[in-house]
Design an enzyme around this catalytic site. Structure first.
Site, PDB file in Angstrom:
ATOM      1  N   PRO A 246     -23.845   7.341  25.138  1.00 49.91           N
ATOM      2  CA  PRO A 246     -24.521   6.176  24.582  1.00 49.91           C
ATOM      3  C   PRO A 246     -25.550   5.641  25.582  1.00 49.91           C
ATOM      4  CG  PRO A 246     -22.426   5.528  25.530  1.00 49.91           C
ATOM      5  CD  PRO A 246     -22.537   7.023  25.737  1.00 49.91           C
ATOM      6  N   SER A 247     -26.436   4.791  25.119  1.00 48.80           N
ATOM      7  CA  SER A 247     -27.343   4.122  26.067  1.00 48.80           C
ATOM      8  C   SER A 247     -26.659   2.931  26.719  1.00 48.80           C
ATOM      9  CB  SER A 247     -28.592   3.597  25.349  1.00 48.80           C
ATOM     10  OG  SER A 247     -29.370   4.653  24.894  1.00 48.80           O
ATOM     11  N   HIS A 249     -23.125   1.221  27.817  1.00 50.18           N
ATOM     12  CA  HIS A 249     -21.756   1.638  28.109  1.00 50.18           C
ATOM     13  C   HIS A 249     -20.748   0.502  27.911  1.00 50.18           C
ATOM     14  CE1 HIS A 249     -23.973   5.043  29.756  1.00 50.18           C
ATOM     15  NE2 HIS A 249     -22.884   5.716  29.462  1.00 50.18           N
ATOM     16  N   HIS A 250     -20.627   0.109  26.681  1.00 45.18           N
ATOM     17  CA  HIS A 250     -19.561  -0.796  26.223  1.00 45.18           C
ATOM     18  C   HIS A 250     -19.206  -0.213  24.854  1.00 45.18           C
ATOM     19  CE1 HIS A 250     -17.721  -4.898  25.423  1.00 45.18           C
ATOM     20  NE2 HIS A 250     -17.634  -4.261  24.266  1.00 45.18           N
ATOM     21  N   LEU A 251     -17.934   0.103  24.630  1.00 45.71           N
ATOM     22  CA  LEU A 251     -17.591   0.901  23.445  1.00 45.71           C
ATOM     23  C   LEU A 251     -18.087   0.251  22.143  1.00 45.71           C
ATOM     24  CD1 LEU A 251     -16.049   3.609  22.881  1.00 45.71           C
ATOM     25  CD2 LEU A 251     -14.231   2.145  21.965  1.00 45.71           C
ATOM     26  N   HIS A 252     -18.811   1.022  21.359  1.00 50.47           N
ATOM     27  CA  HIS A 252     -19.280   0.563  20.047  1.00 50.47           C
ATOM     28  C   HIS A 252     -19.337   1.747  19.099  1.00 50.47           C
ATOM     29  CE1 HIS A 252     -22.850   1.687  22.404  1.00 50.47           C
ATOM     30  NE2 HIS A 252     -23.320   2.157  21.267  1.00 50.47           N
TER      31      HIS A 252
HETATM   32  N1  GTA Z   1     -27.656  -6.003  16.710  1.00 48.04           N
HETATM   33  O1  GTA Z   1     -29.756  -6.589  20.703  1.00 48.04           O
HETATM   34  C1  GTA Z   1     -29.276  -5.804  19.879  1.00 48.04           C
HETATM   35  C2  GTA Z   1     -29.237  -4.386  20.055  1.00 48.04           C
HETATM   36  N2  GTA Z   1     -29.656  -3.549  21.040  1.00 48.04           N
HETATM   37  C3  GTA Z   1     -30.324  -3.900  22.280  1.00 48.04           C
HETATM   38  C4  GTA Z   1     -29.359  -2.272  20.691  1.00 48.04           C
HETATM   39  N3  GTA Z   1     -28.749  -2.289  19.500  1.00 48.04           N
HETATM   40  C5  GTA Z   1     -28.647  -3.587  19.075  1.00 48.04           C
HETATM   41  N4  GTA Z   1     -28.127  -4.094  17.946  1.00 48.04           N
HETATM   42  C6  GTA Z   1     -28.149  -5.441  17.786  1.00 48.04           C
HETATM   43  N5  GTA Z   1     -28.710  -6.264  18.736  1.00 48.04           N
HETATM   44  O2  GTA Z   1     -27.862   1.639  17.433  1.00 48.04           O
HETATM   45  C7  GTA Z   1     -28.208  -1.142  18.792  1.00 48.04           C
HETATM   46  C8  GTA Z   1     -29.115   0.079  18.856  1.00 48.04           C
HETATM   47  C9  GTA Z   1     -28.116   1.241  18.737  1.00 48.04           C
HETATM   48  C10 GTA Z   1     -26.853   0.673  19.340  1.00 48.04           C
HETATM   49  C11 GTA Z   1     -26.585   1.238  20.709  1.00 48.04           C
HETATM   50  O3  GTA Z   1     -27.038  -0.719  19.473  1.00 48.04           O
HETATM   51  O4  GTA Z   1     -30.064   0.080  17.800  1.00 48.04           O
HETATM   52  P1  GTA Z   1     -26.225   3.584  21.829  1.00 48.04           P
HETATM   53  O5  GTA Z   1     -25.635   2.934  23.026  1.00 48.04           O
HETATM   54  O6  GTA Z   1     -25.564   4.794  21.349  1.00 48.04           O
HETATM   55  O7  GTA Z   1     -27.738   3.731  22.197  1.00 48.04           O
HETATM   56  O8  GTA Z   1     -26.250   2.592  20.588  1.00 48.04           O
HETATM   57  P2  GTA Z   1     -28.823   4.746  21.657  1.00 48.04           P
HETATM   58  O9  GTA Z   1     -28.204   5.993  21.241  1.00 48.04           O
HETATM   59  O10 GTA Z   1     -29.885   4.878  22.683  1.00 48.04           O
HETATM   60  O11 GTA Z   1     -29.350   4.083  20.406  1.00 48.04           O
HETATM   61  P3  GTA Z   1     -30.768   3.805  19.946  1.00 48.04           P
HETATM   62  O12 GTA Z   1     -31.304   2.611  20.667  1.00 48.04           O
HETATM   63  O13 GTA Z   1     -30.615   3.716  18.497  1.00 48.04           O
HETATM   64  O14 GTA Z   1     -31.681   5.047  20.343  1.00 48.04           O
HETATM   65  C12 GTA Z   1     -31.610   6.301  19.708  1.00 48.04           C
HETATM   66  C13 GTA Z   1     -32.978   6.665  19.191  1.00 48.04           C
HETATM   67  O15 GTA Z   1     -33.266   5.837  18.066  1.00 48.04           O
HETATM   68  C14 GTA Z   1     -34.130   6.365  20.150  1.00 48.04           C
HETATM   69  O16 GTA Z   1     -34.375   7.372  21.061  1.00 48.04           O
HETATM   70  C15 GTA Z   1     -35.261   6.241  19.154  1.00 48.04           C
HETATM   71  O17 GTA Z   1     -35.660   7.546  18.756  1.00 48.04           O
HETATM   72  C16 GTA Z   1     -34.660   5.619  17.964  1.00 48.04           C
HETATM   73  N6  GTA Z   1     -34.904   4.172  17.873  1.00 48.04           N
HETATM   74  C17 GTA Z   1     -34.435   3.223  18.710  1.00 48.04           C
HETATM   75  N7  GTA Z   1     -34.832   1.997  18.312  1.00 48.04           N
HETATM   76  C18 GTA Z   1     -35.558   2.168  17.193  1.00 48.04           C
HETATM   77  C19 GTA Z   1     -36.226   1.274  16.328  1.00 48.04           C
HETATM   78  N8  GTA Z   1     -36.205  -0.073  16.531  1.00 48.04           N
HETATM   79  N9  GTA Z   1     -36.885   1.787  15.286  1.00 48.04           N
HETATM   80  C20 GTA Z   1     -36.876   3.127  15.059  1.00 48.04           C
HETATM   81  N10 GTA Z   1     -36.255   4.019  15.836  1.00 48.04           N
HETATM   82  C21 GTA Z   1     -35.610   3.562  16.889  1.00 48.04           C
END
Ligand code: GTA
Length: 312
Positions: A246-247, A249-252
């Site tokens: 995950p990006s 590191h807090h379980l979700h």
């Molecule tokens: N409600 O403040 C938040 C928040 N943040 C900072 C992150 N998330 C949040 N949700 C709320 N409030 O699904 C969400 C993220 C993600 C999850 C964390 O928490 O949207 P992860 O730890 O596994 O992180 O999940 P990961 O895999 O990097 O997730 P993320 O950010 O989805 O990235 C994966 C890919 O998604 C990116 O490389 C990019 O290709 C795409 N992506 C990211 N953000 C967006 C976006 N806004 N629109 C379109 N594509 C996106």
């Protein structure tokens, strides 16, 4: 404290939690530095720039066309003819502003790690053994991970409190369920919620053992029930999974519509919650010991660590 569930009407509200026009727009002052990534098919663009003197990332994404506003869209828009040939014709449809929205995500101040995350890059698949996790990955993520302040803000109701759809407050088996910030809540096709556990001692899938089965089964059943009740989506239409790595590191756990090809739902990154539960039922140390593969971007510091350790 008892479990709580926001009423369906609030959860289905068409606007986001603020729901009002923002008077101090962080994008009006945005100076573009470079385009990090763009995709014509997904109709999004990721931009790096500055707001005043702070680095920022802005993500613009055209919203899907909604079924419930189709009649209004067709009735109230202007059509400009582009070409006509036999039975074929194409037009530019100029929709009223409220039917032509662009979902906008702003990260400001953005760190270099945020900028790299969204930059289009070559990716490499790494195969991490349990031992690699402890000797290479864990020391790296302990010093380099993204901040989980936003997660703590949600758990402590300092942010997004009115977006919470369901909460089980139990400190060991409880969690908060709310819309992921990638979902604008306007249509069910791209439904995306995240469940964030109250426990703060579980970084990822790697930390899970059979001790966590009550947490995982509780999260699955209450998460699925809530989504069925609030959004009318049955468990058979949901993809419920962890990311590894995950990006944050807090379980979700990610709950997405099966119809939505969510970023990060591919086999190299997503682990179905139901598989995880069964693997832990069969072997408590499954995720402690087994090799897990995951993709890393070319300039990810963790990839360098794997190379330095002679693992690539
Ligand atoms: N409600 O403040 C938040 C928040 N943040 C900072 C992150 N998330 C949040 N949700 C709320 N409030 O699904 C969400 C993220 C993600 C999850 C964390 O928490 O949207 P992860 O730890 O596994 O992180 O999940 P990961 O895999 O990097 O997730 P993320 O950010 O989805 O990235 C994966 C890919 O998604 C990116 O490389 C990019 O290709 C795409 N992506 C990211 N953000 C967006 C976006 N806004 N629109 C379109 N594509 C996106």
């Amino acid at each position: 404290m008892a479990e709580r569930e926001n009423d369906g009407a609030a959860a289905k509200r068409p606007k986001t939690d603020a729901g009002e026009l923002s008077s101090d727009s962080p994008v009006s002052d945005f100076k573009i530095t470079r385009i990090l990534r763009e995709c014509a098919r997904e109709k999004n663009i990721f931009i790096h720039g500055k707001v005043k003197d702070q680095d920022a990332v802005v993500i613009l994404e055209k919203a899907p066309i909604r079924k419930d506003t189709l009649s209004e869209l067709l009735k109230s828009s202007q059509l400009q003819l582009e070409m006509k040939n036999d039975v074929y014709s194409t037009y530019q449809l100029q929709a009223p502003a409220h039917l032509n929205e662009i979902k906008t995500t702003v990260i400001c101040p953005a760190t270099e790690k945020h900028v790299k995350k969204y930059l289009h890059q070559e990716v490499f698949l790494v195969e991490e053994s349990g031992e690699d996790y402890r000797t290479v990955t864990l020391p790296y993520i302990s010093s380099q991970s993204f901040s989980v302040q936003w997660v703590h803000n949600i758990l402590e109701k300092k942010a997004e409190a009115d977006r919470i759809v369901f909460e089980d407050p139990d400190p060991l088996t409880g969690f908060v369920l709310l819309p992921d910030f990638k979902w604008d809540k306007k249509q069910i096709q791209d439904l995306y919620l995240i469940a964030i556990v109250h426990r703060r001692d579980v970084k990822s899938l790697r930390d899970l053992t059979s001790e966590h089965l009550p947490l995982l089964t509780n999260l699955r059943s209450k998460g699925e029930d809530t989504i069925q009740r609030q959004y009318g989506v049955p468990p058979s239409k949901l993809r419920v999974y962890f990311h590894y790595q995950p990006s944050y590191h807090h379980l979700h756990v990610h709950f997405t519509s099966l119809e939505y090809n969510a970023p990060g739902c591919g086999v190299e990154r997503a682990h179905l919650l139901s598989d995880v539960i069964q693997n832990l039922q069969a072997d408590s140390s499954y995720y402690h010991n087994r090799s897990l593969a995951f993709p890393l971007r070319a300039d990810d510091g963790l990839l360098l660590k794997f190379k330095e350790a002679g693992k690539l």
